[in-house]
Design an enzyme around this catalytic site. Structure first.
Site, PDB file in Angstrom:
ATOM      1  N   ARG A 160     -19.532 -26.080 -50.557  1.00 51.16           N
ATOM      2  CA  ARG A 160     -20.697 -26.493 -51.332  1.00 51.16           C
ATOM      3  C   ARG A 160     -20.365 -27.335 -52.552  1.00 51.16           C
ATOM      4  NH1 ARG A 160     -22.150 -22.389 -48.637  1.00 51.16           N
ATOM      5  NH2 ARG A 160     -20.033 -21.782 -49.115  1.00 51.16           N
ATOM      6  N   THR A 161     -19.432 -26.839 -53.356  1.00 47.57           N
ATOM      7  CA  THR A 161     -19.157 -27.522 -54.619  1.00 47.57           C
ATOM      8  C   THR A 161     -18.612 -28.915 -54.331  1.00 47.57           C
ATOM      9  OG1 THR A 161     -18.723 -25.372 -55.594  1.00 47.57           O
ATOM     10  CG2 THR A 161     -17.955 -27.292 -56.828  1.00 47.57           C
ATOM     11  N   LYS A 165       5.259 -31.162 -53.675  1.00 48.13           N
ATOM     12  CA  LYS A 165       6.591 -31.650 -54.060  1.00 48.13           C
ATOM     13  C   LYS A 165       6.991 -31.110 -55.427  1.00 48.13           C
ATOM     14  CE  LYS A 165       5.792 -36.102 -51.794  1.00 48.13           C
ATOM     15  NZ  LYS A 165       5.572 -37.537 -52.097  1.00 48.13           N
ATOM     16  N   ARG A 190     -10.893 -27.960 -59.190  1.00 44.56           N
ATOM     17  CA  ARG A 190     -10.924 -26.527 -58.843  1.00 44.56           C
ATOM     18  C   ARG A 190      -9.485 -26.079 -58.656  1.00 44.56           C
ATOM     19  NH1 ARG A 190     -14.638 -23.466 -54.480  1.00 44.56           N
ATOM     20  NH2 ARG A 190     -16.071 -23.771 -56.228  1.00 44.56           N
ATOM     21  N   HIS A 242     -17.102 -21.039 -63.850  1.00 45.87           N
ATOM     22  CA  HIS A 242     -17.617 -22.013 -62.885  1.00 45.87           C
ATOM     23  C   HIS A 242     -18.942 -22.539 -63.468  1.00 45.87           C
ATOM     24  CE1 HIS A 242     -18.461 -24.080 -59.269  1.00 45.87           C
ATOM     25  NE2 HIS A 242     -18.361 -23.102 -58.377  1.00 45.87           N
TER      26      HIS A 242
END
Ligand code: NCD
Length: 305
Positions: free
Chosen positions: A52-53, A81, A102, A130
């Site tokens: 969704r986000t 890496k 995120r 959030h």
């Protein structure tokens, strides 16, 4: 909006929130020109799963006429890496006009924001915050249940690891809404969040049983037990499956009680709730687009000045 970065609901004022929600309502009524942000690029850096986000930020920037630059899966990024997050965001800053991040570590967004001048939006930092989920949660509440200041909101489930809960609780406190937190003792609010809420005069009560409050609620906000954050799978199993609701649970709720969930749900809300007048979680997910459009519009326009 006077913010360059959007890291925590704690630093959003009531006026900031109202500005975004009002702009979102305007966008819902009259979509902005398709080329409003034609030159703007939004970087999407997701170090944790998201549907969704991720998709709603991408939709939002595209509907504003801009484009999204997706870092892609972590496994194919330079993080594998050994590149530090600070270096990654400093590089991305050179490609994009704003950055959505995120990350599984609490505090990652705050740290990363100290390395960039473009607006950085926290799309979830571990069990931390959030804030943009909160903006769309509040928008949904305002549309479906009315003036935020008058609301009695029940927040149920994983209050310990649920970052949507932490952001929502801070924001509801700014509106002086009444908040009832319902969870097993082991998943109650983190001490630091409880402390902050009390310090800012929150009207809150904590419970272990939904029956104690269900009749009073204008909104019931259900959350998923955040399995991925449990240090021990056994601990998760002890609480999994508790605190679920079905249509029968809602027999005791007010007729107008609005049931919300940030999604994804696992089994906290039985499918038989979907067909009731209480279910607002899909509408809530759809509201992500106008709300994130509003936020991007404000941040990117500020950037132009
Ligand atoms: C939430 C999250 O990632 O914190 N999902 C979302 O963004 N809608 C809630 C969750 O994962 O349970």
């Amino acid at each position: 909006m006077t913010h360059d970065h959007v890291i925590s609901a704690k630093s959003l004022s009531r006026a900031d929130i109202e500005t975004v929600l009002d702009r979102a309502a305007e966008i819902d009524r009259t979509p902005p020109d398709r080329d409003r942000h034609a030159d703007d690029l939004l970087a999407l850096c997701f170090f944790e799963p998201s549907t969704r986000t991720h998709m709603s930020f991408e939709t939002a920037i595209k509907r504003l006429g801009g484009d999204a630059l997706d870092m892609g899966p972590v496994e194919s990024s330079s993080a594998t890496k050994g590149e530090s997050l600070a270096d990654t965001v400093r590089v991305v800053e050179g490609y994009a006009d704003a950055l959505v991040l995120r990350h599984p570590s609490e505090g990652a967004a705050q740290m990363a924001s100290e390395f960039v001048d473009i607006p950085l939006i926290n799309a979830g930092d571990g069990a931390g915050q959030h804030p943009t989920q909160t903006l769309l949660d509040l928008y949904t509440m305002r549309e479906a249940a009315g003036d935020l200041a008058d609301l009695t909101v029940g927040i149920m489930g994983d209050l310990k690891y649920g970052r949507t809960v932490h952001s929502l609780a801070y924001a509801l406190t700014k509106f002086d809404a009444r908040q009832h937190f319902v969870s097993p003792e082991s998943l109650s609010l983190p001490r630091s969040v409880r402390y902050d809420l009390h310090e800012s005069g929150a009207r809150l009560k904590e419970h272990t049983d939904l029956d104690a409050v269900i009749e009073e609620l204008d909104v019931l906000y259900v959350t998923r037990i955040q399995r991925e954050r449990f240090p021990d799978e056994n601990e998760y199993r002890q609480v999994a499956g508790e605190y679920r609701i079905d249509a029968a649970t809602l027999d005791d709720a007010r007729e107008e009680c609005v049931v919300m969930h940030p999604l994804p749900r696992v089994d906290e809300i039985a499918p038989d709730v979907d067909a009731t007048q209480h279910a607002h979680y899909f509408e809530q997910a759809h509201n992500a687009v106008p709300v994130r459009m509003a936020l991007l519009d404000l941040l990117l326009s500020e950037d132009d000045r």
